[in-house]
Design a protein around this motif. Structure first.
Motif, PDB file in Angstrom:
ATOM      1  N   GLU A  63       0.572  -1.209   0.118  1.00  0.00           N
ATOM      2  CA  GLU A  63       0.215   0.179   0.393  1.00  0.00           C
ATOM      3  C   GLU A  63       1.352   1.240   0.074  1.00  0.00           C
ATOM      4  N   LEU A  64       2.101   1.087   0.911  1.00  0.00           N
ATOM      5  CA  LEU A  64       2.588   2.247   1.264  1.00  0.00           C
ATOM      6  C   LEU A  64       3.809   2.603  -0.609  1.00  0.00           C
ATOM      7  N   LEU A  65       3.603   1.499  -1.113  1.00  0.00           N
ATOM      8  CA  LEU A  65       4.807   0.821  -2.103  1.00  0.00           C
ATOM      9  C   LEU A  65       3.527   1.622  -3.450  1.00  0.00           C
ATOM     10  N   ASP A  66       2.281   1.612  -3.114  1.00  0.00           N
ATOM     11  CA  ASP A  66       1.321   2.217  -3.963  1.00  0.00           C
ATOM     12  C   ASP A  66       1.289   3.784  -3.978  1.00  0.00           C
ATOM     13  N   LEU A  67       1.059   4.138  -2.845  1.00  0.00           N
ATOM     14  CA  LEU A  67       0.833   5.451  -2.697  1.00  0.00           C
ATOM     15  C   LEU A  67       1.707   6.620  -2.876  1.00  0.00           C
ATOM     16  N   PHE A  68       3.072   6.092  -2.710  1.00  0.00           N
ATOM     17  CA  PHE A  68       4.583   7.104  -2.569  1.00  0.00           C
ATOM     18  C   PHE A  68       4.167   7.277  -4.143  1.00  0.00           C
ATOM     19  N   ALA A  69       4.485   5.811  -5.250  1.00  0.00           N
ATOM     20  CA  ALA A  69       4.423   5.936  -6.989  1.00  0.00           C
ATOM     21  C   ALA A  69       3.520   6.673  -7.171  1.00  0.00           C
ATOM     22  N   ASP A  70       1.861   6.666  -6.889  1.00  0.00           N
ATOM     23  CA  ASP A  70       1.186   7.541  -7.055  1.00  0.00           C
ATOM     24  C   ASP A  70       1.066   8.934  -6.998  1.00  0.00           C
ATOM     25  N   LEU A  71       2.257   9.441  -5.767  1.00  0.00           N
ATOM     26  CA  LEU A  71       2.247  10.464  -5.394  1.00  0.00           C
ATOM     27  C   LEU A  71       3.013  11.317  -6.401  1.00  0.00           C
ATOM     28  N   ARG A  72       4.259  10.436  -6.893  1.00  0.00           N
ATOM     29  CA  ARG A  72       5.296  11.083  -7.933  1.00  0.00           C
ATOM     30  C   ARG A  72       4.431  10.788  -9.050  1.00  0.00           C
ATOM     31  N   ASP A  73       4.031   9.816  -9.244  1.00  0.00           N
ATOM     32  CA  ASP A  73       3.185   9.959 -10.689  1.00  0.00           C
ATOM     33  C   ASP A  73       2.747  11.194 -10.559  1.00  0.00           C
ATOM     34  N   ALA A  74       1.872  11.764  -9.700  1.00  0.00           N
ATOM     35  CA  ALA A  74       1.733  13.073 -10.078  1.00  0.00           C
ATOM     36  C   ALA A  74       1.955  14.647  -9.905  1.00  0.00           C
ATOM     37  N   GLY A  75       3.174  14.509  -9.989  1.00  0.00           N
ATOM     38  CA  GLY A  75       4.371  15.540  -9.923  1.00  0.00           C
ATOM     39  C   GLY A  75       4.863  15.609  -9.009  1.00  0.00           C
ATOM     40  N   HIS A  76       4.778  14.914  -7.935  1.00  0.00           N
ATOM     41  CA  HIS A  76       5.302  15.238  -5.814  1.00  0.00           C
ATOM     42  C   HIS A  76       6.815  14.762  -6.566  1.00  0.00           C
ATOM     43  N   GLY A  77       7.841  15.289  -4.987  1.00  0.00           N
ATOM     44  CA  GLY A  77       8.477  14.604  -5.047  1.00  0.00           C
ATOM     45  C   GLY A  77       8.804  14.265  -3.954  1.00  0.00           C
ATOM     46  N   VAL A  78       9.112  12.651  -3.683  1.00  0.00           N
ATOM     47  CA  VAL A  78       9.458  11.568  -2.494  1.00  0.00           C
ATOM     48  C   VAL A  78      10.408  11.246  -2.091  1.00  0.00           C
ATOM     49  N   VAL A  79      11.246  11.834  -1.471  1.00  0.00           N
ATOM     50  CA  VAL A  79      12.723  11.390  -1.051  1.00  0.00           C
ATOM     51  C   VAL A  79      12.162  10.020   0.202  1.00  0.00           C
ATOM     52  N   THR A  80      12.617   8.959   0.097  1.00  0.00           N
ATOM     53  CA  THR A  80      12.184   7.942   1.292  1.00  0.00           C
ATOM     54  C   THR A  80      14.057   7.954   1.881  1.00  0.00           C
ATOM     55  N   VAL A  81      14.179   6.957   2.853  1.00  0.00           N
ATOM     56  CA  VAL A  81      15.284   7.409   3.527  1.00  0.00           C
ATOM     57  C   VAL A  81      15.014   5.693   3.769  1.00  0.00           C
ATOM     58  N   THR A  82      16.045   4.504   3.547  1.00  0.00           N
ATOM     59  CA  THR A  82      15.333   3.597   4.106  1.00  0.00           C
ATOM     60  C   THR A  82      16.333   2.214   3.692  1.00  0.00           C
ATOM     61  N   HIS A  83      16.319   1.994   4.309  1.00  0.00           N
ATOM     62  CA  HIS A  83      17.456  -0.065   4.577  1.00  0.00           C
ATOM     63  C   HIS A  83      17.014  -0.794   3.915  1.00  0.00           C
ATOM     64  N   ASP A  84      15.214  -0.935   3.579  1.00  0.00           N
ATOM     65  CA  ASP A  84      15.552  -1.548   2.530  1.00  0.00           C
ATOM     66  C   ASP A  84      15.662  -1.903   1.131  1.00  0.00           C
ATOM     67  N   PRO A  85      16.197  -2.450   1.024  1.00  0.00           N
ATOM     68  CA  PRO A  85      16.665  -3.044  -0.419  1.00  0.00           C
ATOM     69  C   PRO A  85      15.147  -2.585  -1.717  1.00  0.00           C
ATOM     70  N   ASP A  86      14.233  -4.218  -1.030  1.00  0.00           N
ATOM     71  CA  ASP A  86      13.174  -4.011  -2.071  1.00  0.00           C
ATOM     72  C   ASP A  86      12.237  -3.076  -2.430  1.00  0.00           C
ATOM     73  N   PHE A  87      12.042  -2.190  -1.289  1.00  0.00           N
ATOM     74  CA  PHE A  87      12.071  -0.939  -1.754  1.00  0.00           C
ATOM     75  C   PHE A  87      12.801   0.050  -2.274  1.00  0.00           C
ATOM     76  N   VAL A  88      13.670   0.079  -2.416  1.00  0.00           N
ATOM     77  CA  VAL A  88      14.444   0.954  -3.576  1.00  0.00           C
ATOM     78  C   VAL A  88      14.178   0.245  -4.695  1.00  0.00           C
ATOM     79  N   ALA A  89      14.457  -0.384  -4.629  1.00  0.00           N
ATOM     80  CA  ALA A  89      14.138  -1.209  -6.158  1.00  0.00           C
ATOM     81  C   ALA A  89      13.136  -1.571  -7.078  1.00  0.00           C
TER      82      ALA A  89
END
Ligand SMILES: Nc1ncnc2c1ncn2[C@@H]1O[C@H](COP(=O)(O)OP(=O)(O)OP(=O)(O)O)[C@@H](O)[C@H]1O
Ligand SMILES: Nc1ncnc2c1ncn2[C@@H]1O[C@H](COP(=O)(O)OP(=O)(O)OP(=O)(O)O)[C@@H](O)[C@H]1O
Ligand SMILES: [Mg+2]
Ligand SMILES: [Mg+2]
Lengths: 266, 196, 490
Positions: C433-459
Motif C-alpha cells: 500500500e505504501l509503495l502504491d501511495l508513494f508511486a501515485d504521488l510521484r506520478d502526480a508530480g510530487h517529489g518523494v524522498v525515502t530514507v530506508t534500509h529496505d533494498p526491495d523498496f528501493v528497487a
C-alpha cells in the motif's frame, strides 16, 4: 545537551572515595552550614571548598559553569531583601519610597548569598565527580538501600539523554505539522505543555518496556542478588565524612569566636 | 477497582516511578532552554516564583496517583531530586533533603486514606501537603531574613495554594490524560478506562 | 535445552475488547528452531511474551496454559532468554559489560564467575569493544548484539527473538544473524519472530503461522508450509519468500528541482552532502546505521538548522519564499510545502484521536472546515483507518501507527514528501500500500524522498539513490563523502 557523565579528572584522590561517603560528607557539610545566617562561617567554608577542589579533580572553570545559575539566585536574594528585609538596622544608604537600603540589609544580603554558595557547592562538587552506577552500587552495598529500587532508578536515569533527544524530536514533529508559537507567549506556553505531555507519554511507554526487559533477565525473581562490582567503605571514606563535619564545625566555631554567629533558629 | 491487590512493588512500578521523576528532570531542563531569558525576571519577582512552585512538585503527586503504593510519592520526589543533583543542578545535594521533605507531604496524604482513594480531593490534599512541606522548608531555611508579615507568610501561603492547584488538581487531570493514551494500562489508574 | 507446550492459549490485554491471540495449540520439542509468522497484529509478540513468562496476571486475561519444561514460565524464568525488537529499551546499565552482568547478578551467580561468563558471552556474539564501552556509544546493531549477549550469558534452554534485526542496516542485520547462528548450540531451542522471512529461513527448521482471528494457520517445514499456503499467506500480509513485488519506477522524466542541498551537513552527525530533489521523482537515501540519514531528512524537511552549507528551495516549491531557507519558514507554510514522516511514528502524534490528528495540518494551514473533512475522510478510507477514527493514536499497532503518520504528512498535500524508514517492521500488505501511495504521488508530480534500509523498496520505487557513509569512517574529504552522488543511477 544534558550531561550525565562525571566531569572530574579520573583518579583524583578525593574523587575516588566511596560515593556514599562523598554524598554523606557533602550533606553533613551543607546541613551544618545552613544553620547560620552570618557571612563569616560561609566565607570560610567557601574558601575550604575552593581549596579542596583540586583534590576532587574538578577544574575551577567547570565549577564556575555549573554554579553560574546561582548568580540569578543571588540577584533574587538582593532584590527581595531590599523590598522585604525584616531587619533594617544600621546606617541608611538609600531611601526612596518603599526601598530602604541600610548597611544592616547589605550585611544580611552578603550572609545569605555566601551561605547559598557554601551550601550548594559541596553537592555540586560531589555529583560532578560521581558516576551514577557507582553511586547506586555503593548505596546498595554500603548504605543498605533496597537493590531493586536503586537499580530501577539507575536504569531510568540511563534514559535521560534519550529523552533529551526525544524532546527535540517532538518539537520538530510539531513544526512539521504546522504547529509553531511564534512570539506569542501564551502559544509558547501551550506548545511547551503539549510537548512535555508527549515526552511523558513516550517516557512511560519506554519505562514499561524496560521493566519487562529487566524482568526477562530475572530482576524480579526473588533470588538473592550477587554483585559484580564491589564497593568498599574504607577508613579513608570514614575520615572524609568526619573531616567534612570537622571543617564545617570549625567554620562555625570561628564565627562564634568572632561573635558574628547568628543561628537560623532562635 | 481502586487499589492494587498487594503493596509489593512490581518492577514496572519501580521503573515507571523513576521514569516519571526522570522525565520531569528533562522537562525542567527544557523549560530552562525555552524560558532562560525569563529567569532573572522570575528571580526578581518573588511572588511569581511562589505561584510557579507547584510545577516542581508535580512528580510527587503524579507518582502517588499512578503507582498507588506506599512510598510512591516519596520515592518519586527523592529520585527527581537526586537526578537533578546528578545532572548538575546548581543547588547540589541540598535538593535531596528538600525533595524528601516535599515527597513526605504527598505521602502523608495518600497514607491518610490508606492508599485506597485516589480521587480529586485526595490528589488536591496531596498537593497541598507537598506544598506545605516545601513552604516549611523555605520558611525556615531560605526565607529566615525576610519580613514575616509582608513576605514569609504570603510566600508560604502562595506556595501551598500553587501546589494544591498545579501539583494536586493538575496531577489528577494529568493522570487522567495519561491513562487516556493507554500507557498506564498496567496500572490501576487506567482500569476505569473503557475498552476499545 | 527446553521443550514448549502451549494448550488452548489465549490472551486479551487489559483495556482491549479483542483477544490479541486465541486458541493456540503448539508443541516445540527440545532443540527445534521455529520461525513464528503472521500478519501485523496477529499476536506474535504477545505469544512470545507468554513463552517468556512476561504476561503478568494483572495485565490481561488468559485462557489455556503455557508450559516450558512442564512449568509455568511465569514461576520460573531461569530457562528462557528473550531479545526484543528495540535494543534501546532492553539495555539496563551504562557500561556494556555491566549490562551483560546484570542478568547474572539477578540470578545470584557467584561474583568470581560473573566476569569470565560476561567475557565469554561478548566473544560469542562478536562484540568488538572492551566491556567498559558505554552502551550509549553503540550503534543500533552493536546494541542488538549486546542484548543478545545479555540473554546468552544466562545459558537459556529456550531462546526467544522478536524481530532482532528490524532497525538494522543490511550489513548489521547480517552480523546479528551470524551471531545468532554462531551462538546456537545443539541444545538451545529457538523461537524467532521476523517479518522478512527469506533472511530468517537459514536459521530455522520449522515455520508456524498464526491466524489473526485465532489458532494456528499452518505448521511444518518451511518448504511444505509455503508450498501449501503460499498464496493465501502472501495475500494476508506474510512475506512469503519468492513472491516478487511489482516495480513502480517513474515512466516520465523528472521535472524542475524542488530542493537543492549544497554542501549540506551538520557535524558530527552528517558530513557535507550534495543532493537535488526534482518534481515527479522518487529519491532513495541509503547508508549504514548512524550515517546521518535521519539527520539529512530533518535538514531537508526544514526542521533542523544546517551546520554547514545550505538548502535552497526552488520557486516551484516555495513561491515567494524561495529566497529564505526552509528552516526559517513559518510552520504552516512549511507544512503546506514539505511533509515529513519521522523514523518513529510516535514522535509525530499531537492530538488525542486519529481523526483530529489528520485534521490538524489542514486546519493549521487555514483550509475551510468542509475541505478539511473531505480530506480526512478520504485519507482514512485510503489507508484503512476508518474503523480507528476515534482511537487514540498512541494505542495503535505498529503498522497502523506507521500508516497514520504517513497520512498526516499527506493531509496538507505537500509538494515534497520526506519519509524516514516508512516500511520498517511492516507486513507485506502495508508495504504494498505504501509503495502504491508513494508511486501515485510521484506520478502526480510530487517529489518523494525515502530514507530506508529496505533494498526491495528501493528497487521497486526509487528513480535515484544517494548513499551516505558514516561521518567517522576514514575516507576522502567530507565534501566527497556522498558516494553515488546526485547523479548516480538508481
Ligand atoms: N500492551 C498492549 N495493550 C493493549 N493491546 C495490545 C498491547 N500489546 C499488543 N496489543 C494488541 O494486541 C494485538 C496483537 O499484538 P502483537 O504485538 O502481539 O502483534 P504482532 O503479531 O507482534 O504484530 P507486529 O507484527 O505488528 O509486531 C494487536 O491488536 C495489538 O494492538
Ligand atoms: N540529537 C542528536 N544529537 C547528537 N547526535 C545525534 C543526534 N541524533 C543522532 N545523532 C548521531 O548522529 C549520527 C547520525 O544519526 P542519524 O540518526 O542521522 O543516522 P541514521 O543514518 O538515520 O541511522 P539509522 O539507520 O540507525 O536510522 C549518529 O552517530 C547518531 O548517534
Ligand atoms: Mg510484534
Ligand atoms: Mg535514521
Amino acid at each position: 545537551m544534558l550531561q550525565v557523565e562525571p566531569v572530574a579528572v579520573p583518579g583524583a584522590p578525593l574523587a575516588r572515595r566511596n560515593p556514599v561517603a562523598k554524598l554523606a560528607a557533602a550533606l553533613v557539610f551543607s546541613v551544618l552550614l545552613i544553620a547560620t545566617l552570618d557571612p563569616v562561617a560561609p566565607a570560610i567554608a567557601i574558601a575550604v571548598e575552593l581549596a579542596l577542589l583540586p583534590l576532587f579533580g574538578v577544574r575551577y572553570r567547570v565549577l564556575a559553569r555549573r554554579a553560574a545559575p546561582l548568580l540569578v539566585g543571588a540577584v533574587g536574594i538582593l532584590v527581595t531583601l531590599v523590598l522585604f528585609a525584616a531587619d533594617r538596622s544600621g546606617t541608611t544608604l538609600v531611601a526612596a519610597g518603599p526601598v530602604l537600603v541600610t548597611s544592616g540589609v547589605l550585611v544580611t544580603a552578603l550572609g545569605l548569598v555566601l551561605r547559598m554558595f557554601a551550601v550548594a557547592l559541596p553537592g555540586v562538587i560531589v555529583f560532578a565527580t560521581t558516576d551514577p552506577t557507582d553511586l547506586a552500587d555503593a548505596l546498595i552495598q554500603n548504605a543498605r538501600a533496597p537493590a531493586r529500587f536503586a537499580i530501577g532508578a539507575l536504569a531510568a536515569f540511563r534514559l535521560v539523554p534519550l529523552l533529551a533527544e526525544e524532546w527535540q524530536m517532538i518539537s520538530m514533529a510539531r513544526r512539521a505539522r504546522g504547529v509553531d508559537a511564534g512570539r506569542n507567549p501564551v502559544a509558547r506556553l501551550r506548545l511547551f505543555a503539549s510537548t512535555a505531555f508527549a515526552l511523558l507519554v513516550g517516557a512511560i511507554r519506554r519505562g514499561t518496556r524496560l521493566a519487562v526487559a529487566m524482568d526477562a533477565r530475572g530482576f524480579d525473581a526473588g533470588t538473592p542478588r550477587t554483585v559484580a562490582r564491589r564497593q568498599r567503605f574504607t577508613v579513608a571514606d570514614g575520615l572524609l565524612v568526619a573531616g567534612a563535619a570537622a571543617l564545617a564545625g570549625a567554620a562555625l566555631a570561628v564565627s562564634v569566636a568572632l561573635g558574628t554567629f547568628r543561628p537560623l533558629i532562635g | 477497582m481502586n487499589r492494587t491487590d498487594t503493596n509489593r512493588w512490581r518492577t514496572i512500578d519501580i521503573v515507571v516511578a523513576a521514569v516519571i521523576a526522570v522525565s520531569f528532570g528533562v522537562i525542567f531542563w527544557a523549560w530552562g532552554l525555552v524560558w532562560r531569558a525569563a529567569d532573572p525576571a522570575f528571580a526578581a519577582a518573588p511572588a511569581t516564583q511562589a505561584i510557579m512552585y507547584g510545577v516542581w512538585l508535580v512528580p510527587a503527586v503524579l507518582g502517588g496517583l499512578v503507582i498507588r503504593k506506599p512510598g510512591a510519592a516519596l520515592f518519586c520526589e527523592a529520585v527527581a531530586a537526586t537526578i537533578s543533583a546528578l545532572l548538575g543542578s546548581e543547588w547540589g545535594g541540598i535538593t535531596i533533603v528538600q525533595g524528601l521533605i516535599q515527597g513526605l507531604g504527598a505521602e502523608l496524604a495518600f497514607a491518610a486514606f490508606r492508599y485506597r482513594s485516589f480521587r480529586l480531593p485526595v490528589a488536591a490534599l496531596a498537593g497541598a501537603l507537598t506544598g506545605l512541606g516545601a513552604a516549611l522548608f523555605d520558611f525556615v531555611v531560605w526565607n529566615a531574613e525576610y519580613d514575616l508579615v509582608t513576605y514569609r507568610l504570603p510566600y508560604a501561603a502562595l506556595t501551598v495554594v500553587s501546589a494544591t492547584l498545579i501539583a494536586g488538581v493538575g496531577g489528577h487531570y494529568l493522570t487522567r490524560a495519561l491513562a487516556g493514551t493507554g500507557v498506564l494500562d498496567r496500572f490501576p489508574a487506567a482500569r476505569d478506562r473503557t475498552p476499545v | 535445552m527446553s521443550g514448549v507446550w502451549v494448550r488452548g492459549f489465549g490472551w486479551r490485554h487489559a483495556g482491549r475488547k479483542r483477544w490479541a491471540v486465541r486458541g493456540v495449540d503448539l508443541r516445540v520439542e527440545r532443540g527445534e528452531r521455529v520461525l513464528l509468522l503472521g500478519p501485523s497484529g496477529a499476536g506474535k509478540s504477545t505469544l512470545l511474551a507468554a513463552l517468556a513468562g512476561l504476561l503478568p496476571e494483572d495485565s490481561g486475561e488468559q485462557e489455556g496454559t503455557v508450559e516450558v519444561d512442564g512449568v509455568d514460565p511465569r514461576k520460573d524464568r531461569e530457562r528462557v532468554g528473550i531479545v526484543f525488537q528495540d535494543p534501546q529499551t532492553q539495555l539496563v546499565m551504562a557500561r556494556s559489560g555491566d549490562d551483560v552482568a546484570f542478568g547474572l547478578e539477578n540470578r545470584g551467580v557467584p561474583a568470581d564467575e560473573i566476569w569470565p561468563r560476561v567475557d565469554a558471552a561478548l566473544r560469542r556474539v562478536g562484540f568488538p569493544y572492551h566491556r567498559d564501552r558505554p552502551t550509549a556509544a553503540l550503534s543500533g546493531g552493536e546494541q542488538q548484539r549486546l542484548a543478545l549477549a545479555g540473554a546468552l550469558a544466562l545459558r537459556p534452554g529456550l531462546l526467544l527473538l522478536d524481530e532482532p534485526t528490524a532497525n538494522l542496516d543490511p550489513a548489521g542485520a547480517d552480523l546479528v544473524r551470524a551471531a545468532i547462528a554462531g551462538a546456537l548450540d545443539e541444545d538451545t531451542t529457538l523461537v524467532l519472530v521476523e517479518h522478512r522471512v527469506a533472511e530468517a529461513l537459514p536459521l530455522v527448521d520449522r515455520v508456524v503461522v498464526l491466524e489473526p482471528g485465532g489458532g494456528v494457520r499452518a505448521d511444518g517445514p518451511p518448504e511444505t508450509v509455503f508450498a501449501a499456503h503460499g498464496d493465501a499467506l502472501a495475500a494476508e500480509g506474510v512475506w512469503v519468500p519468492g513472491r516478487p513485488v511489482p516495480s513502480r519506477r517513474a515512466r516520465t522524466p523528472a521535472g524542475a528541482p524542488l530542493l537543492t542541498a549544497d554542501r549540506l551537513g551538520l557535524p558530527p552527525r552528517l558530513a557535507a552532502t550534495e543532493l537535488r530533489v526534482r518534481a515527479g521523482e522518487a529519491l532513495a537515501v541509503r547508508g549504514p546505521n548512524g550515517a546521518g540519514k535521519s539527520t539529512l531528512a530533518l535538514l531537508l524537511g526544514g526542521l533542523l538548522r544546517p551546520g554547514t552549507g545550505r538548502v535552497t528551495a526552488g520557486a516551484d516549491l516555495a513561491g515567494r519564499d524561495a529566497r529564505t531557507p526552509p528552516h526559517r519558514w513559518r510552520a504552516p507554510a512549511l507544512a503546506r510545502r514539505i511533509g515529513s514522516v519521522f523514523q518513529d511514528p510516535e514522535h509525530q502524534f499531537v492530538t488525542a484521536t486519529v481523526r483530529d490528528e489528520l485534521a490538524l495540518g489542514p486546519r493549521r494551514t487555514g483550509r475551510p472546515e468542509e475541505a478539511v473533512r473531505a480530506t480526512v475522510d478520504g485519507l482514512l478510507e485510503r489507508l484503512r483507518l476508518t474503523r480507528l477514527a476515534g482511537a487514540n493514536p498512541y494505542t495503535l499497532s505498529g503498522g497502523e501507527a506507521r500508516r497514520l503518520s504517513v497520512a498526516t504528512a499527506l493531509a496538507t498535500a505537500p509538494r515534497l514528501l520526506i519519509c524516514d524508514e516508512p516500511t520498517f517492521g511492516q507486513d507485506r500488505r502495508t508495504w504494498l500500500e505504501l509503495l502504491d501511495l508513494f508511486a501515485d504521488l510521484r506520478d502526480a508530480g510530487h517529489g518523494v524522498v525515502t530514507v530506508t534500509h529496505d533494498p526491495d523498496f528501493v528497487a521497486a520505487l526509487a528513480d535515484r539513490t544517494v548513499v551516505l557513509s558514516r561521518a567517522d569512517a576514514t575516507g576522502p574529504a567530507p565534501a566527497d563523502r556522498t558516494v553515488g552522488g546526485d547523479d548516480a543511477p538508481g
